[in-house]
Scaffold this active site. Sequence first.
Site, short mmCIF file in Angstrom:
data_model
loop_
_atom_site.label_atom_id
_atom_site.label_comp_id
_atom_site.label_asym_id
_atom_site.label_seq_id
_atom_site.Cartn_x
_atom_site.Cartn_y
_atom_site.Cartn_z
N THR A 1 -1.22 8.72 3.22
CA THR A 1 -1.19 7.26 3.27
C THR A 1 -1.80 6.82 4.61
O THR A 1 -2.29 7.64 5.39
CB THR A 1 0.25 6.73 3.18
OG1 THR A 1 0.96 7.08 4.39
CG2 THR A 1 0.99 7.31 1.98
N SER B 1 12.53 9.97 6.18
CA SER B 1 11.46 10.92 6.50
C SER B 1 12.10 12.26 6.81
O SER B 1 13.29 12.33 7.16
CB SER B 1 10.66 10.43 7.71
OG SER B 1 9.79 11.43 8.19
N SER C 1 0.84 -1.19 0.00
CA SER C 1 0.00 0.00 0.00
C SER C 1 0.87 1.25 0.00
O SER C 1 2.11 1.16 0.01
CB SER C 1 -0.92 0.01 1.23
OG SER C 1 -0.14 0.05 2.42
N LYS D 1 14.58 7.14 12.17
CA LYS D 1 14.86 7.76 10.88
C LYS D 1 16.21 8.48 10.88
O LYS D 1 16.90 8.52 9.86
CB LYS D 1 13.73 8.72 10.50
CG LYS D 1 12.40 8.01 10.25
CD LYS D 1 12.51 6.94 9.17
CE LYS D 1 11.16 6.33 8.83
NZ LYS D 1 11.24 5.31 7.76
N TYR E 1 10.28 7.27 16.47
CA TYR E 1 10.28 7.34 15.01
C TYR E 1 11.41 8.23 14.52
O TYR E 1 12.14 7.88 13.57
CB TYR E 1 8.92 7.87 14.54
CG TYR E 1 8.74 7.91 13.05
CD1 TYR E 1 8.72 6.75 12.29
CD2 TYR E 1 8.55 9.12 12.38
CE1 TYR E 1 8.52 6.78 10.92
CE2 TYR E 1 8.35 9.17 11.02
CZ TYR E 1 8.34 8.00 10.29
OH TYR E 1 8.14 8.03 8.93
#
Length: 268
Positions: free
Chosen positions: A188, A140, A17, A157, A153
């Site tokens: 998304t 990111s 996806s 990253k 996160y």
Amino acid sequence: MNARFQDQVIWITGASSGIGRAVAVLLGGEGAHLILSGRRVDALEETAAAAPGTHMVLPFEATDYDRLDDITAKAFGWHGRIDMLFNNAGVSQRSTCLETDMAVYRQLMEIDVFAPIALTKAVLPKMVEAGSGHIAVVSSVAGKFGAPKRTGYCAAKHALQGFFDALRSEVTHLGLGVSLITPGFVNTAIARNALTGSGAAQGHDDADIASGMPVDTAAGIIVDGLAKRQDEIPVARGRELEALWLKRLWPSMLTRKLAKMGAAAANG
């Protein structure tokens, strides 16, 4: 029709996806042979049906390291080579440091850092032997600065940025390219699937993600950057693009802006 990737064998993780699927559709349209990986066979088959060209559906869990040798052998066995590895599988976070279990931090690092490193290491020797290849990884803007409710996160990253920048310095002279992709807000399911402090999925969209860049637009920017073998491919606009420039040119201003965001998130 562009055919910049004609007959290239490209392995895409997180192809079920979002960015992975959109990139697969574009690369297939440019003549690539696609290896599509992720956890959900049905979703991978939907991607294969949407993407032009030839496909190999190769499902596996990104952190199932014991299967990597077998999975990599199957991938190379399809056409005898991998021209590009597109590391895209990952998970985000929506919880403050104070409320986040250490197990969640470990999960974020396993999925977002160690899994792409392990797969890259599995593919790299044959690329080096061939004297060609391209490693791409979706990082990111969170790999460039810290944002509230994303401590794990951002850490993951930032680690990706460091590892793959360093890898580039080691393999460029061997004929390999390394591209880091730094998306901002892209529409998304990343927010819905983001981990909360307990490790459960958040289960709903963020306003910034819901109003973010259309995924097909993001995929177009990414594919154009890959065709040029750019070292870094920013996929951002508005506030997140401004933040990238502030981090470089006026970091104290960015710090103040992020602190205000953190206070607003705590009060909201």
